[in-house]
Write a protein that holds these residues in place. Structure first.
Motif, PDB file in Angstrom:
ATOM      1  N   ALA A  30      -9.881  -9.290  -2.606  1.00  0.00           N
ATOM      2  CA  ALA A  30      -8.829 -10.064  -3.293  1.00  0.00           C
ATOM      3  C   ALA A  30      -8.198 -11.044  -2.306  1.00  0.00           C
ATOM      4  N   PRO A  31      -7.708 -12.191  -2.812  1.00  0.00           N
ATOM      5  CA  PRO A  31      -7.044 -13.120  -1.901  1.00  0.00           C
ATOM      6  C   PRO A  31      -5.863 -12.424  -1.230  1.00  0.00           C
ATOM      7  N   PRO A  32      -5.620 -12.682   0.041  1.00  0.00           N
ATOM      8  CA  PRO A  32      -4.532 -11.997   0.732  1.00  0.00           C
ATOM      9  C   PRO A  32      -3.180 -12.307   0.103  1.00  0.00           C
ATOM     10  N   ASP A  33      -2.386 -11.291  -0.066  1.00  0.00           N
ATOM     11  CA  ASP A  33      -1.020 -11.534  -0.516  1.00  0.00           C
ATOM     12  C   ASP A  33      -0.091 -11.063   0.609  1.00  0.00           C
ATOM     13  N   GLU A  34       1.167 -11.323   0.405  1.00  0.00           N
ATOM     14  CA  GLU A  34       2.132 -11.011   1.459  1.00  0.00           C
ATOM     15  C   GLU A  34       2.096  -9.529   1.828  1.00  0.00           C
ATOM     16  N   GLU A  35       1.935  -8.711   0.773  1.00  0.00           N
ATOM     17  CA  GLU A  35       1.993  -7.270   0.982  1.00  0.00           C
ATOM     18  C   GLU A  35       0.852  -6.787   1.883  1.00  0.00           C
ATOM     19  N   THR A  36      -0.333  -7.410   1.719  1.00  0.00           N
ATOM     20  CA  THR A  36      -1.491  -6.984   2.492  1.00  0.00           C
ATOM     21  C   THR A  36      -1.197  -7.025   3.980  1.00  0.00           C
ATOM     22  N   PHE A  37      -0.450  -8.009   4.390  1.00  0.00           N
ATOM     23  CA  PHE A  37      -0.237  -8.179   5.823  1.00  0.00           C
ATOM     24  C   PHE A  37       1.110  -7.667   6.314  1.00  0.00           C
ATOM     25  N   SER A  38       1.992  -7.317   5.388  1.00  0.00           N
ATOM     26  CA  SER A  38       3.307  -6.934   5.869  1.00  0.00           C
ATOM     27  C   SER A  38       3.713  -5.527   5.446  1.00  0.00           C
ATOM     28  N   ALA A  39       2.725  -4.764   4.904  1.00  0.00           N
ATOM     29  CA  ALA A  39       3.105  -3.448   4.382  1.00  0.00           C
ATOM     30  C   ALA A  39       3.629  -2.569   5.514  1.00  0.00           C
ATOM     31  N   GLU A  40       4.879  -2.270   5.471  1.00  0.00           N
ATOM     32  CA  GLU A  40       5.492  -1.390   6.462  1.00  0.00           C
ATOM     33  C   GLU A  40       5.344   0.047   5.981  1.00  0.00           C
ATOM     34  N   GLN A  41       5.539   0.198   4.701  1.00  0.00           N
ATOM     35  CA  GLN A  41       5.523   1.522   4.099  1.00  0.00           C
ATOM     36  C   GLN A  41       4.276   1.672   3.250  1.00  0.00           C
ATOM     37  N   PRO A  42       3.641   2.830   3.298  1.00  0.00           N
ATOM     38  CA  PRO A  42       2.518   3.043   2.406  1.00  0.00           C
ATOM     39  C   PRO A  42       2.987   3.057   0.959  1.00  0.00           C
ATOM     40  N   ARG A  43       2.135   2.615   0.073  1.00  0.00           N
ATOM     41  CA  ARG A  43       2.505   2.556  -1.344  1.00  0.00           C
ATOM     42  C   ARG A  43       1.460   3.341  -2.130  1.00  0.00           C
ATOM     43  N   LEU A  44       1.925   4.214  -2.990  1.00  0.00           N
ATOM     44  CA  LEU A  44       1.020   5.021  -3.799  1.00  0.00           C
ATOM     45  C   LEU A  44       0.342   4.128  -4.817  1.00  0.00           C
TER      46      LEU A  44
END
Ligand code: URA
Length: 210
Positions: free
Chosen positions: A195-209
């Motif tokens: 998928a095209p990179p989104d902000e979350e891909t590169f800035s995820a500090e916290q894991p997301r279920l």
């Protein structure tokens, strides 16, 4: 040297560092350090707790009963141990198979960090509590086993440790079922990477279920 050969050389150099490591007291009691093994481009990485007696003797990860069971679990989804990278949170055997101590885990942390950087797996399967705690310190394995958590560009999938599952029939069933879900999670991880990179891909500090 092509890119793959370059990465293999980096991984081999790192393994040599691990074999000569004296960063924590486990180096005094080990026979062999166990850096880990598998292809440098593995998309799946399995991370256990630490070497046991068989691993300490041979310098290879998961070669005892737990390893045999791990190979059987991989076979249920059409994989062999040669398809995946297998390593541990601590690379040297804790005496009498005791739990690794916080200072030992901390001392060993950079090695796993480098391995992750070189191999860049799409999915990390943590086996047991100590590996899970590196990414999901406030989760309970009994609640979250088999679920995938997005962590930057990767999915973290906590599972029961095969050695613990061999002692507990209920956990064994959970582990077998969780493995059968892995092919679906592999697809999920591929789609995420494509998928095209989104902000979350590169800035995820916290894991997301997911
Ligand atoms: N248990 C682990 O956690 N790692 C091994 O390598 C073997 C058994």
């Amino acid at each position: 040297m092509d890119e793959r050969e370059e990465k293999e050389a980096q991984l081999a150099a790192l393994a040599a560092h691990v074999r000569a490591c004296t960063r924590c007291p486990l180096s005094a009691t080990r026979k062999h350090a166990v850096p880990g093994e598998g292809p440098v481009d593995a998309s799946l990485m399995f991370i256990g707790e630490g070497p046991g007696a068989n691993e300490d003797r041979t310098g290879r990860p998961f070669v005892g009963n737990a390893g045999q069971f791990l190979e059987e679990l991989l076979a249920t989804i059409g994989l062999t141990r040669e398809d995946v990278f297998i390593t541990n949170i601590v690379k040297c055997r804790p005496p009498n198979n005791r739990d690794p101590l916080p200072n030992e885990i901390d001392a060993c942390k950079p090695y796993l960090g480098h391995q992750l950087k070189i191999i860049d797996p799409e999915i990390i399967v943590t086996l047991g509590r100590f590996a899970m705690e590196r990414w999901l310190p406030d989760k309970r394995i009994t609640r979250v086993h088999g679920q995938s958590f997005r962590y930057g560009r990767r999915l973290i999938v906590p599972m029961f440790h095969p050695a613990a599952a061999l002692r507990n029939p209920e956990w064994r069933t959970f582990l077998e079922e969780d493995f059968l879900r892995l092919p679906e999670i592999i697809e999920e991880a591929r789609a995420m990477r494509e998928a095209p990179p989104d902000e979350e891909t590169f800035s995820a500090e916290q894991p997301r279920l997911l």
